[in-house]
Design a protein around this motif. Structure first.
Motif: not given
Length: 285
Positions: A101-103, A68-77
């Motif tokens: 990986m870095w984000r 599912q990736g690791w875009n939690g902050t982005e998807s929580a928007a």
């Protein structure tokens, strides 16, 4: 360019040099990070920018990113009815030095200071308005829909994980099957909320989880302050009174009372008492 030489398992950004990482983010976002505002945690670093925003930078091993990736902050928007800092944008890159990986996510500044560390040792004396906003946000979150699965402590939460965690510490003569899964922040503690204005941040691990995970997690973070722990239970009593909420209370207690328990942890005794009570309730059906 390699930005890290440590193995993922032993990485600790509290003690490693992060200058190259900060430089990289400044170039990517075309901004300046105010170095005297840098906050360092084990796997993340945050800092204020010269355009009055906040950047959170996280390092994560490829094995901890998942499908599912690791875009939690982005998807929580896209979540509605929740007090959280507005998301501005991100940059993601792979470390040339290893399977890492870095984000970096940029958000608006928080409306107040984080309340404290993950586990509190003193009562923050929060006003009733704070508790109202807190509970309202959790209610709104549970009503959302998502295909994401929560990853508390970067581990995907599953029925098997719940059962294994509870069975590893407590009796096996009651059913550990979770009945209801709802969206959860999955890292709800006193370091990820602000006061006096309530705001919930660090959404990296949010997703579907057993009902009551967030409430139980915050209760566990409050056990060294009995009045605070009681207030959490009072405010979220519908969670704690549910069967799933009782299982989640045992789930968080298993982390406190399990094989890595610290003998001087002030949460040990209250966690043990609550666990005994809940086990009896679940055994009684």
């Amino acid at each position: 360019m390699a930005l890290s030489t440590s193995t993922t398992r032993n990485a600790d950004l509290r003690v490693e040099s992060v200058d190259e990482v900060l430089d990289h983010v400044e170039r990517a976002f075309q901004t300046h990070l105010t170095r005297d505002t840098v906050v360092r945690k084990r796997r993340s670093v945050g800092a204020r920018t010269d355009r009055e925003t906040w950047v959170r930078i996280e390092r994560r091993g490829l094995d901890k990113i998942g499908v599912q990736g690791w875009n939690g902050t982005e998807s929580a928007a896209r979540l509605e009815g929740i007090a959280q800092p507005a998301w501005q944008g991100c940059v993601v890159w792979r470390d040339a030095g290893g399977p890492v990986m870095w984000r970096a996510d940029e958000t608006e500044l928080l409306p107040g200071k984080p309340i404290g560390t993950a586990v509190l040792s003193g009562d923050p004396m929060l006003p009733d308005e704070w508790w109202k906003a807190f509970s309202s946000s959790l209610v709104a979150l549970a009503a959302q829909g998502t295909r994401r699965v929560a990853t508390p402590d970067t581990d995907t939460i599953t029925q098997a994980l719940v059962t294994e965690s509870i069975r590893g510490v407590f009796s096996d003569d009651f059913d550990t099957t979770v009945e209801r899964w709802v969206p959860a922040h999955a890292d709800l503690n006193w370091a990820n909320m602000t006061a006096p204005t309530f705001c919930l941040f660090d959404w990296e691990d949010w997703g579907n989880a057993p009902l009551g995970l967030d409430s139980a997690s915050l209760w566990a973070s409050s056990l060294a302050v009995p009045a605070l722990a009681d207030r959490v239970r009072h405010e979220r009593r519908s969670d704690f009174e549910s069967r799933d909420g009782k299982l989640m209370t045992l789930f968080v207690c298993s982390k406190i009372l399990g094989p890595y328990a610290h003998p001087e942890d002030p949460r040990l005794e209250p966690a043990r008492r609550m666990a005994e009570q809940i086990v009896a309730e679940l055994q009684a059906g």
